[in-house]
Design a protein around this motif. Structure first.
Motif, PDB file in Angstrom:
ATOM      1  N   SER A  10       0.820  -1.214   0.000  1.00  0.00           N
ATOM      2  CA  SER A  10       0.000   0.000   0.000  1.00  0.00           C
ATOM      3  C   SER A  10       0.852   1.261   0.000  1.00  0.00           C
ATOM      4  CB  SER A  10      -0.942   0.017   1.211  1.00  0.00           C
ATOM      5  OG  SER A  10      -1.916  -0.998   1.117  1.00  0.00           O
ATOM      6  N   SER A  14      -1.152   3.239  -3.242  1.00  0.00           N
ATOM      7  CA  SER A  14      -2.231   4.138  -2.828  1.00  0.00           C
ATOM      8  C   SER A  14      -1.878   4.999  -1.621  1.00  0.00           C
ATOM      9  CB  SER A  14      -3.498   3.319  -2.508  1.00  0.00           C
ATOM     10  OG  SER A  14      -3.246   2.413  -1.445  1.00  0.00           O
ATOM     11  N   CYS A  79       2.268   0.102   8.026  1.00  0.00           N
ATOM     12  CA  CYS A  79       0.936  -0.344   7.613  1.00  0.00           C
ATOM     13  C   CYS A  79       0.359  -1.295   8.651  1.00  0.00           C
ATOM     14  CB  CYS A  79       1.018  -1.024   6.251  1.00  0.00           C
ATOM     15  SG  CYS A  79      -0.511  -1.847   5.751  1.00  0.00           S
ATOM     16  N   PRO A 228      -3.440   2.417   6.088  1.00  0.00           N
ATOM     17  CA  PRO A 228      -3.814   2.739   4.710  1.00  0.00           C
ATOM     18  C   PRO A 228      -5.235   2.334   4.338  1.00  0.00           C
ATOM     19  CG  PRO A 228      -1.604   1.841   4.764  1.00  0.00           C
ATOM     20  CD  PRO A 228      -2.176   1.654   6.133  1.00  0.00           C
ATOM     21  N   MET A 229      -5.693   1.170   4.820  1.00  0.00           N
ATOM     22  CA  MET A 229      -7.054   0.754   4.487  1.00  0.00           C
ATOM     23  C   MET A 229      -8.071   1.650   5.175  1.00  0.00           C
ATOM     24  SD  MET A 229      -8.954  -2.947   4.640  1.00  0.00           S
ATOM     25  CE  MET A 229      -8.372  -3.361   3.001  1.00  0.00           C
TER      26      MET A 229
END
Length: 297
Positions: A10, A14, A79, A228-229
Motif C-alpha cells: 500500500s 495508494s 501499515c 492505509p485501508m
C-alpha cells in the motif's frame, strides 16, 4: 536507532504519502530506516481466507530476509495490515514447532529460514517507546492549538495482539497528537473497524461502519490515522455518505507540526482534503530546505 523498514504494498501505491512522511519524520527524529531488500506482499487481508500456510509463509519470508540481511534490528511496519501479519508470525510460529518446520520448508526454496529472532514493531510503538514524547515534542515549531483532531487507530494494530496499547481504549495516538500541540476530539471510535474489505463484498455493512466513524468525527477539523485501508475507506466514501472531513496520516500531521509545508508533506495527495485546509497548513519549510530529504522523492 536503526530499523529494518517494511513499507508493504500500500505504501508503494495508494499510500505513497504515508511512506514519504514516515521517512521524513523518522529521519528528523534520528531513526535510521533500512528497507528490507526484495521484500514481498505480507498477504494483506485476503490470503488468509485462501491458505493459512501461504499467508504465514508470505509474511515469514520478509522476516527471514530481515534476519539474514539486517540481523539484530527490529522490523518497522507502518501499515497496520502488514504489522498484523508480520506480528502473527512472530507470535505464533515459535510456539508451534510443526508449523515452523512447514513454513521453513516452503522458505527453503529461496534458501531462507525463519528463526524468530526479530521483533516486529508498529510506528506508534516506536514513536512512543523508542523516541519518546520529550523528543517528539522538542521538534514542534508550528502552533496547532486551534486544530482539533480525531485520533483513529483502527483495529488491526490493536487486535488480537495487545503489544503497546489498550485494544478497547487506545491512548498512544492521542498522546502523540497532544504532544504535537493539537486538541484531541473526544470520541469512542478510535478502535472501531472501518469496514475493511467488507466494502468490496458487503457494501451496506461496510458503509455503515464508515458512516458511524465519520459522523462521530464531526466537530473535529480532521481525522488522523495510521492505517492505509482505514484512510482509504474513510476518504473514498465521504461523497456517497454526504459527510466531509480531511483524513491525514499521523506522520503527515507531525511534519506540519514540525514546520514543513503541506505540499512537502504531500497533503495534496490525500483525496479528502479541501483547498481551504491545505491553505491553512501551507506556510512552512519547503522540500529544498530539508537537507536530509529521503532519496528518490
Amino acid at each position: 536507532m536503526k530499523y529494518a523498514y517494511f513499507p508493504g504494498c500500500s505504501l508503494m501505491e495508494s499510500a505513497k504519502e504515508y511512506d514519504f512522511s514516515t521517512k521524513v519524520v523518522m529521519e528528523l527524529l534520528d531513526g535510521k530506516l533500512r528497507e528490507i531488500p526484495d521484500w514481498g506482499c505480507c498477504g494483506a487481508t485476503a490470503v488468509e481466507s485462501v491458505s493459512r500456510d501461504l499467508a504465514l509463509s508470505l509474511a515469514a519470508r520478509n522476516l527471514a530476509i530481515a534476519e539474514k540481511v539486517l540481523p539484530g534490528i527490529d522490523v518497522l511496519a507502518p501499515c497496520s495490515a502488514c504489522y498484523l501479519n508480520l506480528r502473527r508470525v512472530q507470535e505464533e510460529l515459535p510456539k508451534d514447532r510443526e508449523l515452523m518446520q512447514l513454513v521453513n520448508k516452503i522458505l527453503s526454496v529461496e534458501d531462507l529460514a525463519y528463526y524468530g529472532s526479530v521483533s516486529v514493531r508498529h510506528l506508534l510503538d516506536v514513536l512512543e517507546n523508542d523516541i519518546g514524547y520529550e523528543r517528539l515534542g522538542a521538534h514542534v515549531q508550528r502552533d496547532l492549538s486551534n486544530l482539533t483532531v480525531a485520533p483513529y487507530t483502527g483495529c488491526q494494530v490493536l487486535r488480537p495482539y495487545r503489544v503497546f496499547d489498550d485494544p478497547e481504549r487506545p491512548q498512544v495516538l492521542a498522546k502523540i497528537l497532544k504532544t504535537m500541540g493539537v486538541n484531541v476530539h473526544p470520541w469512542g471510535h478510535s478502535s472501531r473497524c472501518c469496514g475493511a474489505s467488507l466494502l468490496a463484498n458487503h457494501r451496506a455493512v461496510g458503509l455503515e461502519a464508515v458512516r458511524s466513524i465519520l459522523e462521530a468525527a464531526q466537530g473535529a477539523d480532521c481525522i488522523v490515522t495510521v492505517c492505509p485501508m482505514c484512510q482509504m475507506n474513510l476518504e473514498l466514501y465521504q461523497g456517497t455518505l454526504g459527510l466531509r472531513i480531511p483524513v491525514l496520516y499521523l506522520p503527515q500531521l507531525m511534519g506540519i507540526a514540525y514546520g514543513f509545508s503541506s505540499d512537502f508533506m504531500r497533503l495534496d495527495e490525500n483525496l479528502s482534503i479541501p483547498s481551504t485546509f491545505l491553505e491553512s497548513m501551507t506556510p512552512g519549510v519547503h522540500a529544498e530546505n530539508f537537507n536530509n530529504r529521503p532519496e528518490g522523492r
